[in-house]
Design an enzyme around this catalytic site. Structure first.
Site, short mmCIF file in Angstrom:
data_model
loop_
_atom_site.label_atom_id
_atom_site.label_comp_id
_atom_site.label_asym_id
_atom_site.label_seq_id
_atom_site.Cartn_x
_atom_site.Cartn_y
_atom_site.Cartn_z
N HIS A 10 0.38 7.02 10.05
CA HIS A 10 0.33 6.50 11.42
C HIS A 10 0.80 7.56 12.42
O HIS A 10 1.62 8.42 12.09
CB HIS A 10 1.27 5.29 11.55
CG HIS A 10 0.73 4.04 10.93
ND1 HIS A 10 1.38 3.35 9.94
CD2 HIS A 10 -0.41 3.34 11.19
CE1 HIS A 10 0.67 2.28 9.61
NE2 HIS A 10 -0.42 2.24 10.36
N ASP A 69 2.57 -6.14 2.46
CA ASP A 69 3.01 -5.22 3.52
C ASP A 69 3.48 -5.93 4.79
O ASP A 69 3.71 -5.27 5.81
CB ASP A 69 1.86 -4.26 3.87
CG ASP A 69 1.69 -3.16 2.82
OD1 ASP A 69 2.64 -2.40 2.60
OD2 ASP A 69 0.61 -3.09 2.20
N GLU A 115 5.36 -4.38 12.68
CA GLU A 115 4.95 -3.58 13.84
C GLU A 115 3.44 -3.41 13.93
O GLU A 115 2.88 -3.26 15.02
CB GLU A 115 5.60 -2.19 13.75
CG GLU A 115 5.09 -1.24 14.83
CD GLU A 115 5.69 0.15 14.74
OE1 GLU A 115 6.39 0.53 15.68
OE2 GLU A 115 5.45 0.85 13.75
N ASP A 116 2.77 -3.40 12.77
CA ASP A 116 1.34 -3.09 12.78
C ASP A 116 0.46 -4.24 13.27
O ASP A 116 -0.74 -4.07 13.44
CB ASP A 116 0.91 -2.64 11.37
CG ASP A 116 1.56 -1.32 11.01
OD1 ASP A 116 1.59 -0.44 11.89
OD2 ASP A 116 2.06 -1.18 9.88
N CYS A 169 8.42 0.58 11.87
CA CYS A 169 7.46 -0.37 11.29
C CYS A 169 8.02 -1.78 11.08
O CYS A 169 7.27 -2.74 10.99
CB CYS A 169 7.00 0.08 9.90
SG CYS A 169 6.94 1.83 9.69
N ARG A 178 -4.38 -6.11 4.94
CA ARG A 178 -3.40 -6.46 5.96
C ARG A 178 -4.00 -7.22 7.14
O ARG A 178 -3.27 -7.72 8.00
CB ARG A 178 -2.69 -5.19 6.47
CG ARG A 178 -1.99 -4.40 5.36
CD ARG A 178 -0.95 -3.46 5.92
NE ARG A 178 0.05 -4.20 6.70
CZ ARG A 178 0.96 -3.65 7.47
NH1 ARG A 178 1.00 -2.33 7.55
NH2 ARG A 178 1.82 -4.36 8.14
N LEU A 192 0.85 -1.20 0.00
CA LEU A 192 0.00 0.00 0.00
C LEU A 192 0.88 1.25 0.00
O LEU A 192 1.91 1.28 0.67
CB LEU A 192 -0.88 0.01 1.26
CG LEU A 192 -1.87 -1.15 1.40
CD1 LEU A 192 -2.51 -1.13 2.79
CD2 LEU A 192 -2.95 -1.06 0.31
N ARG A 207 -6.54 3.87 10.21
CA ARG A 207 -6.33 2.44 10.50
C ARG A 207 -6.80 2.04 11.90
O ARG A 207 -7.08 0.86 12.15
CB ARG A 207 -4.84 2.10 10.38
CG ARG A 207 -4.22 2.42 9.03
CD ARG A 207 -4.64 1.42 7.98
NE ARG A 207 -4.08 1.75 6.67
CZ ARG A 207 -2.88 1.37 6.25
NH1 ARG A 207 -2.11 0.64 7.03
NH2 ARG A 207 -2.47 1.69 5.05
C1 CIR Z 1 0.82 0.33 4.93
O1 CIR Z 1 0.25 1.21 4.28
O2 CIR Z 1 0.24 -0.32 5.79
C2 CIR Z 1 2.27 0.02 4.62
N1 CIR Z 1 2.54 0.29 3.26
C3 CIR Z 1 3.17 0.84 5.50
C4 CIR Z 1 3.06 0.49 6.94
C5 CIR Z 1 3.94 1.31 7.79
N2 CIR Z 1 3.82 0.90 9.15
C6 CIR Z 1 4.03 1.70 10.19
O3 CIR Z 1 4.24 2.90 10.05
N3 CIR Z 1 3.92 1.16 11.39
#
Ligand code: CIR
Length: 264
Positions: free
Chosen positions: A166, A64, A69-70, A253, A89, A22, A135
């Site tokens: 984020h 992704d 981390e997410d 991340c 995700r 993404l 998110r």
């Molecule tokens: C996203 O849009 O979810 C990924 N392309 C980037 C995630 C970055 N994650 C973060 O800052 N914790």
């Protein structure tokens, strides 16, 4: 409670599909080799800082998933499995469940409809800030407050600036009482009571740095930020982030970090 002393981390190697991750800028296209090189340098930097790194296998079905981390929050007391807010995700959470079970005796999780990305969560010694965003929804944030309380952490729900993906795209913790923040976030006053160091003009994205023990991982493209950190008496480790930045990502991340009980 020191929250930047880490003994352990989980990362996930990028798959070739990472180029389809993404992103907000359709013209910014990363290469697999570029992301892989940045990821390897990052893992080396964690190891050099004294962290033992569990490297999970790439997942081609989840472009992704390198941004591990997410998917979870991890503490020495236990882990919380999150529910990432981007539909593509969401099922990454199932892919990290096994790794959490290997490392933590206590794993709780967010329920149906409770969305939160780890990138929206900033842990400080006193408070865990949870940024509402595209998110992270209120149900998710409120559920997190409850899960965090069970781990002995006080939390506060705040707003992520609309200009960033984020919450932690715009801030990070430098020491027990010092926060690095982009000016727009610093101006909101949510960090009143902390010492706030603002990112230098033109280096707002440098706010996503990672303090690991005595060392601070900083994006290579941000020399003035690096200078500011060095003046704080901390060791700076510059890392390339140009390719992951094309996917709206930064340094925090790419790992889940924690201190094992009785080691730090
Ligand atoms: C996203 O849009 O979810 C990924 N392309 C980037 C995630 C970055 N994650 C973060 O800052 N914790």
């Amino acid at each position: 409670m020191r929250v930047f002393e880490f003994t352990s981390a989980i990362v996930r190697e990028p798959g070739k599909s990472v180029v389809n991750g993404l992103k907000s800028d359709p013209k910014a296209v990363p290469t697999y080799e570029g992301v892989l090189a940045e990821h390897r340098a990052y893992v080396d930097a964690l190891a050099e800082a004294g962290v033992s790194v569990d490297i999970l296998k790439p997942l081609e079905g989840f472009p992704d998933s390198v941004f591990v981390e997410d998917t979870a929050l991890v503490f020495r007391e236990g882990a919380i499995l999150l529910r990432p807010g981007a539909p593509s995700r969401l099922s990454e959470r199932e892919e990290v469940r096994g790794a959490l079970a290997r490392h933590f005796a206590d794993v709780s999780e967010l329920g149906v409809g409770e969305y939160a990305d780890g990138g929206d969560v900033l842990v400080t010694p006193e408070t865990v800030f949870i940024g509402l965003s595209a998110r992270t929804n209120r149900l998710g944030a409120e559920a997190l407050v409850t899960r965090l309380a069970a781990l002995g952490r006080k939390a506060s729900i705040v707003q992520t600036p609309a200009s960033v993906l984020h919450f932690k795209s715009a801030c990070s913790l430098l020491s027990d009482d010092t926060i690095i923040a982009a000016p727009a976030l610093a101006a909101t006053g949510i960090f009143d009571g902390y010492r706030v160091l603002q990112t230098p003009p033109g280096e707002e994205a440098a706010a996503n740095l990672v303090r690991v023990n005595r060392r601070v991982l900083v994006g290579k493209a941000y020399p003035r930020m690096a200078e500011l950190i060095a003046k704080e008496g901390l060791e700076v480790r510059l890392l390339p982030v140009g390719e992951v930045a094309k996917l709206d990502a930064g340094l925090s991340c790419m790992s889940l970090r924690w201190a094992k009980k009785d080691e730090a």
